[in-house]
Design an enzyme around this catalytic site. Structure first.
Site, mmCIF file in Angstrom:
data_model
loop_
_atom_site.group_PDB
_atom_site.id
_atom_site.type_symbol
_atom_site.label_atom_id
_atom_site.label_comp_id
_atom_site.label_asym_id
_atom_site.label_seq_id
_atom_site.Cartn_x
_atom_site.Cartn_y
_atom_site.Cartn_z
ATOM 1 N N HIS A 1 -7.785 2.206 5.803
ATOM 2 C CA HIS A 1 -9.134 2.376 6.327
ATOM 3 C C HIS A 1 -9.783 1.001 6.493
ATOM 4 O O HIS A 1 -9.166 -0.014 6.215
ATOM 5 C CB HIS A 1 -9.939 3.293 5.398
ATOM 6 C CG HIS A 1 -9.397 4.691 5.354
ATOM 7 N ND1 HIS A 1 -9.384 5.522 6.455
ATOM 8 C CD2 HIS A 1 -8.803 5.390 4.352
ATOM 9 C CE1 HIS A 1 -8.822 6.683 6.129
ATOM 10 N NE2 HIS A 1 -8.458 6.626 4.864
ATOM 11 N N GLY B 1 -5.962 -5.335 -5.279
ATOM 12 C CA GLY B 1 -7.272 -4.706 -5.159
ATOM 13 C C GLY B 1 -7.650 -4.001 -6.440
ATOM 14 O O GLY B 1 -7.147 -4.312 -7.518
ATOM 15 N N ARG B 2 -8.544 -3.049 -6.321
ATOM 16 C CA ARG B 2 -8.941 -2.298 -7.512
ATOM 17 C C ARG B 2 -7.891 -1.222 -7.803
ATOM 18 O O ARG B 2 -7.322 -0.634 -6.898
ATOM 19 C CB ARG B 2 -10.325 -1.686 -7.309
ATOM 20 C CG ARG B 2 -10.432 -0.829 -6.079
ATOM 21 C CD ARG B 2 -11.868 -0.617 -5.692
ATOM 22 N NE ARG B 2 -12.555 0.261 -6.631
ATOM 23 C CZ ARG B 2 -12.432 1.579 -6.646
ATOM 24 N NH1 ARG B 2 -11.630 2.187 -5.796
ATOM 25 N NH2 ARG B 2 -13.113 2.321 -7.492
ATOM 26 N N THR C 1 0.821 -1.202 0.000
ATOM 27 C CA THR C 1 0.000 0.000 0.000
ATOM 28 C C THR C 1 0.849 1.243 0.000
ATOM 29 O O THR C 1 1.976 1.227 0.459
ATOM 30 C CB THR C 1 -0.956 0.048 1.209
ATOM 31 O OG1 THR C 1 -1.627 1.302 1.201
ATOM 32 C CG2 THR C 1 -0.191 -0.097 2.512
ATOM 33 N N HIS D 1 -4.806 -1.200 -8.661
ATOM 34 C CA HIS D 1 -3.519 -1.378 -7.979
ATOM 35 C C HIS D 1 -2.429 -0.588 -8.725
ATOM 36 O O HIS D 1 -2.240 -0.762 -9.918
ATOM 37 C CB HIS D 1 -3.155 -2.867 -7.949
ATOM 38 C CG HIS D 1 -1.915 -3.168 -7.174
ATOM 39 N ND1 HIS D 1 -1.949 -3.715 -5.915
ATOM 40 C CD2 HIS D 1 -0.607 -2.967 -7.451
ATOM 41 C CE1 HIS D 1 -0.709 -3.852 -5.468
ATOM 42 N NE2 HIS D 1 0.121 -3.401 -6.383
#
Ligand SMILES: [Zn+2]
Length: 382
Positions: free
Chosen positions: A196, A284-285, A191, A287
């Site tokens: 969150h 994930g979406r 990340t 990326h």
């Protein structure tokens, strides 16, 4: 529980079979350092790291690797590889051996120059970044580097100062930590954003099916408007402390810079994490995307372009997740049947505005401890 040694045998192999270590022993380092001082010097950028994370590479790419990586996402030897790892040099460089200087000014390594070649950076942009637009930060970077590249084996005599010493762990150390915990199946999470509830949900869904979670925030160079690494790391610390079992998580830094190459970078991130000992990797979406250069799920679809087993590491795909008030739980479009009016959704801009004003976002969106870290960071920026 298996012992560390037994477990190491069962852990995923590094990409290409062996973890590359190009750092010389300390007794040879002084000799090489003295020699480096007499060689032509080329400056490295923050994009360039050497620690085994890039196994099986042993240095910067020659044309023999650069071309097939750009065109087909494979090294000359056949291993999957998604991003060029290049060294730009002044045109007309003729030296057989050069010294490499880190961005903190120290000489760090020598490179035995196998080849100096002219690369078509526009073609690279088109195929690797899927755009030739100079407004794309990764494309702007390769254009700025220029087209003359040098390839060859690198020998390191001094490791660069880690940007984040407290969280610094080389692949070999990370593998030892994983073995010591008795984990075989480990999922990596990359990340560059604050964490969150949506990220926590995805991480925990993945962790339900494996032994451990490697939280691997990227702490190298990012865009100026991304949240600073130290703030993001503090968010992780408070989140882990409050909500994750200590024996199932490992937090360390990934010292690479972002390229924002979207799909190609997702493959590259996965391969690097395999070198750190991950058997699984969360995608994930969007990326590693930036702006609207890539489709939301392009970074997942690209994994289909490799033969089964070719990457070795197993991608785990996740959709956009949210808290649903009707379900009274986290979910995604795959698991929640309700309309979006029931979903707690805040845009990135909205969240930044709230935090900037010192307001807590809903706890279904962000853990209060994490929100507090971000509020304090915004305040200290004035
Ligand atoms: Zn629902």
């Amino acid at each position: 529980m298996p012992t560390g040694t037994e477990n190491r045998a069962r852990m995923i192999e590094p990409h290409g079979g062996e973890l590359v270590d190009r750092t010389v022993a300390s007794d040879q380092a002084d000799e090489l350092r003295a020699q480096a001082a007499t060689l032509p010097v080329v400056a490295l950028t923050e994009k360039q790291i050497a620690s085994g994370a890039l196994s099986p590479l042993t240095g910067f790419m020659t044309r023999g690797d650069y071309d097939p990586v750009v065109e087909t996402m494979h090294l000359d030897g056949g291993a999957a590889w998604a991003l060029p790892v290049t060294l730009s040099v002044p045109a007309g460089l003729t030296a057989d051996r050069i010294a490499l200087r880190g961005f903190d000014g120290d000489l760090l390594a020598v490179m035995d120059v196998s080849e100096v070649f002219e690369a078509d950076r526009r073609r690279e942009a088109e195929l690797v970044y899927r755009t030739t637009d100079e407004a794309h930060p990764g494309v702007a970077q390769i254009y700025a580097e220029g087209s003359t590249l040098a390839g060859g084996q690198v020998t390191v005599f001094q490791r660069p100062q880690p940007g984040f010493p407290a969280l610094h762990m080389d692949p070999v150390e990370t593998r030892a930590a994983i073995a010591g915990r008795g984990w075989t199946r480990v999922v990596g999470f990359q990340t560059r954003n604050p964490v969150h509830r949506a990220h926590e949900y995805i991480q925990k869904c993945a962790l339900e099916t494996v032994d451990g979670l490697l939280l691997h925030p990227l702490v190298g160079k990012t865009k100026g408007d991304d949240v600073p690494a130290e703030v993001r790391v503090e968010c992780y610390r408070v989140l882990l402390k409050g909500y994750y079992p200590a024996g199932r998580t490992l937090l360390s830094a990934f010292p690479a810079a972002m390229r924002y190459a979207g799909p190609r970078e997702a493959i590259w991130h996965a391969i690097c994490r395999k070198n750190y000992g991950c058997s699984h990797f969360i995608v994930g979406r969007d990326h590693a995307g930036v702006g609207s250069y890539y489709g939301t799920y392009d970074a997942q679809l690209i994994f289909d372009e490799f033969a089964p087993g070719e990457l070795g590491i197993q991608p785990m795909f996740f959709e956009h997740s949210f808290f649903c008030r009707a379900c009274d739980s986290m979910g995604t479009a795959k698991t929640c049947p309700h309309d979006s009016e029931h979903h707690v959704h805040l845009s990135g801009t909205k969240v930044r505005e709230m935090l900037g004003r010192g307001e807590m976002p809903p706890r279904e969106f962000s853990r209060p401890e994490v929100a507090q870290v971000l509020i304090d960071a915004y305040r200290s920026q004035g």
